[in-house]
Design an enzyme around this catalytic site. Sequence first.
Site, PDB file in Angstrom:
ATOM      1  N   GLU A 289       7.484   2.096   0.207  1.00  0.00           N
ATOM      2  CA  GLU A 289       7.294   1.078   1.035  1.00  0.00           C
ATOM      3  C   GLU A 289       8.234   0.559   2.239  1.00  0.00           C
ATOM      4  OE1 GLU A 289       6.995  -2.045  -2.098  1.00  0.00           O
ATOM      5  OE2 GLU A 289       5.122  -1.493  -2.706  1.00  0.00           O
ATOM      6  N   ASP A 368       1.381  -1.018 -10.440  1.00  0.00           N
ATOM      7  CA  ASP A 368       2.545  -1.906 -10.274  1.00  0.00           C
ATOM      8  C   ASP A 368       2.170  -3.222 -11.110  1.00  0.00           C
ATOM      9  OD1 ASP A 368       4.624  -3.007  -8.893  1.00  0.00           O
ATOM     10  OD2 ASP A 368       3.700  -3.152  -6.970  1.00  0.00           O
ATOM     11  N   GLU A 396       4.660 -11.705 -11.070  1.00  0.00           N
ATOM     12  CA  GLU A 396       4.029 -11.582  -9.894  1.00  0.00           C
ATOM     13  C   GLU A 396       2.649 -11.453  -9.921  1.00  0.00           C
ATOM     14  OE1 GLU A 396       5.482  -8.150  -7.768  1.00  0.00           O
ATOM     15  OE2 GLU A 396       4.188  -8.420  -6.194  1.00  0.00           O
TER      16      GLU A 396
HETATM   17  C1  GCU Z   1       5.847  -4.767  -5.484  1.00  0.00           C
HETATM   18  C2  GCU Z   1       6.184  -5.953  -5.027  1.00  0.00           C
HETATM   19  C3  GCU Z   1       7.025  -5.939  -3.926  1.00  0.00           C
HETATM   20  C4  GCU Z   1       8.543  -5.122  -4.382  1.00  0.00           C
HETATM   21  C5  GCU Z   1       8.001  -3.885  -4.769  1.00  0.00           C
HETATM   22  C6  GCU Z   1       9.094  -2.996  -5.430  1.00  0.00           C
HETATM   23  O1  GCU Z   1       5.091  -4.084  -4.769  1.00  0.00           O
HETATM   24  O2  GCU Z   1       5.086  -6.609  -4.632  1.00  0.00           O
HETATM   25  O3  GCU Z   1       7.381  -7.069  -3.430  1.00  0.00           O
HETATM   26  O4  GCU Z   1       9.238  -4.865  -3.452  1.00  0.00           O
HETATM   27  O5  GCU Z   1       6.876  -4.024  -5.908  1.00  0.00           O
HETATM   28  O6  GCU Z   1       9.064  -3.092  -7.002  1.00  0.00           O
HETATM   29  O7  GCU Z   1       9.909  -2.403  -4.996  1.00  0.00           O
END
Ligand code: GCU
Length: 683
Positions: A289, A368, A396
């Site tokens: 990400e 996730d 979440e």
């Molecule tokens: C999810 C979450 C993110 C977080 C990511 C992670 O996608 O929405 O906020 O950073 O997980 O676990 O790194």
Amino acid sequence: NKSNVYECWLNYKHLPHNFDDEYKRFCSYIVAKSNPPIINSALEELKFAFTRFMGRMPEVLDSYPDSDCILVGTLDDAADEALRVSRGDLPEDGFMVHKFERNGKNVLAVIGKNEKGALYGVFHLLRSMCCGKPLAQVQGIDGPRNPLRVINHWDNLSGDIERGYAGKSIFFKDNRIVSDLSRVKDYARLLASVGVNGVAINNVNVHQVETRLITDEFLPDVARIADVFRQYGIKLYLSINFAAPVEIGGLPTADPLDESVKKWWRDVADNIYKYIPDFGGFVVKADSEFRPGPFTYGRNHAEGANMLAEALKPHGGVVFWRAFVYNCQVDWRDRSVDRAKAAYENFKPLDGKFLDNVIVQIKNGPMDFQIREPVSPLFGAMEKTNVAVEFQITQEYTGQQKDLCYLVTMWKEVLDFDTYAKGQGSTVSKVVSGSLFRMEYGGVVGVSNIGDSKCWTGHPLAQANLYGFGRLGWNPELSAQEIAEEWVKLTFGHDKQVVDTIVSMLMASRDIYEKYTAPLGIGWMVNPGHHYGPNVDGYEYSHWGTYHYADWKGIGVDRTVATGTGFTAQYREPVASMYENIETCPDELLLFFHHVPYTHKLKSGKTVIQHIYDTHFEGAEEAEGLKEKWLTLKGKVDDEIFDMVLERLEMQIKNAIEWRDVVNTYFYRKTGIDDIHGRKIYK
Ligand code: GCU
């Protein structure tokens, strides 16, 4: 004058019926032959609890009184006693509780293998006392099944918490570490009481300021937090930015094979240990990400992790390297990419390449933290690598601590799941504890659900998830029901109606949430970004790789080898075939693995479309049922907690109704198929 709500399960206000007969006589004198910091915490806890129980302070002595007493210490402290237990009998960080007679008096001994063991023993004793366990059952030997039981905070230095639903950070504010750490101390007590032995205090997404946590600018303050946790046997960890050598080190590269980069990290580690001699190590989100990582330099994850592991190794530190690595820039038109396959594809080929102080941290499911996912096939696939399972305690995707969702039931399913990695019985629990493949490290990691909210977790009943995470990490054989009962008794007391009602609410809550949200394992029908509330196509045409492929005829992701993405092949047999074959694929995961027509008949006998309608009507109704149940407890639980929970349950009902109507209408419009029961669907 703290209210019950702050103290959570450590309020010591509710004594069980057997207290006078079994325990009272031990609560006036405590014998401790030595008093190092962690034992001191144990003594503090006993004093606090016994004062609540008895209305007066117990005496702490270094020799035996002429009365019944409690003895607390390590095996070394108890060397003179005829305990008939030797070092080898006690598990690492474990303890023994044992009653014996001495000069006609009863001594209840809590003896740890080490100081931490003694502290855990004291919490075990206090919990058992408060839960009304007979003394005979409290005696014996116990210890943690998982070596590492770690909480990850997604706290930013600003004080904001990524995916936090319980207020602001208790560690950080306005880009500084807070000066008053009293809340951190209370937190350390809560964590130690359920056996947590590590905390990473900052977000895995390490932004600009947080990158500097590993420098002299912040380390003196980080060390203050570590000092608080240390007294409770908890090690402090930091999330690091893989590009730190470039961003703050002035180097032209962060290439893990570059000598100057290696040296830079060695110097960083050496420096950290000057401030924090028992520093736990690093947590790393790399090449995930948009976070930097070894891929930039054409290196793989093992090369990245090992470079950091080498820097920490001389000091006994470890690296938690997250396996949450996938392509988040997918073109939704491209059906060749399946996000579910990514962790396995990235990490399985590296099995055996990681140093022995690297732990690969794997999210429980391949996507996730959805309300229903299969277990990640990476568990059991790496036989020569330390691994840990990452659970998301913060809700979440599971109601954001507005909706009630007791997650221990789900985690329990994950830990009990059989990977067949070494034949039948190769559960995830055995994989992560290290026992299956005889690995040194491993365990459970949970993303924290706490903040500075008055009740710690926003929703008072969400405390049960934090409690349960610790208890299950300590002993995965405990049932979700047992854990719920403990938590309710400790928090609310022994009134049968209170216990039965809250336990039943907790135990039903995951199913209820699943019912009114995304059906049959499909997931992701949420509002993008913040992830609360329904939006069936919210992620359908985005780049995150999370699709349901609903059209007018059918829905689901074909992940079979025969006609789909081939994800099922990442499991071992017989699991792979079970999911591959539509006949044997369990209903609750059907749409995760198969694309089926809405008229497909489930094992339950219902069609997929009717299942969607039924579960959504039921889920919303059952959410209202939660409120009805809670209302029966008015006057039986603390008024403030009562109101806080009620307020949340009302939000949940609204949310559930919104989900019900959006989802039902969406699928009615897609299919034109009516509900056979003729209930209200907005057309
Ligand atoms: C999810 C979450 C993110 C977080 C990511 C992670 O996608 O929405 O906020 O950073 O997980 O676990 O790194």
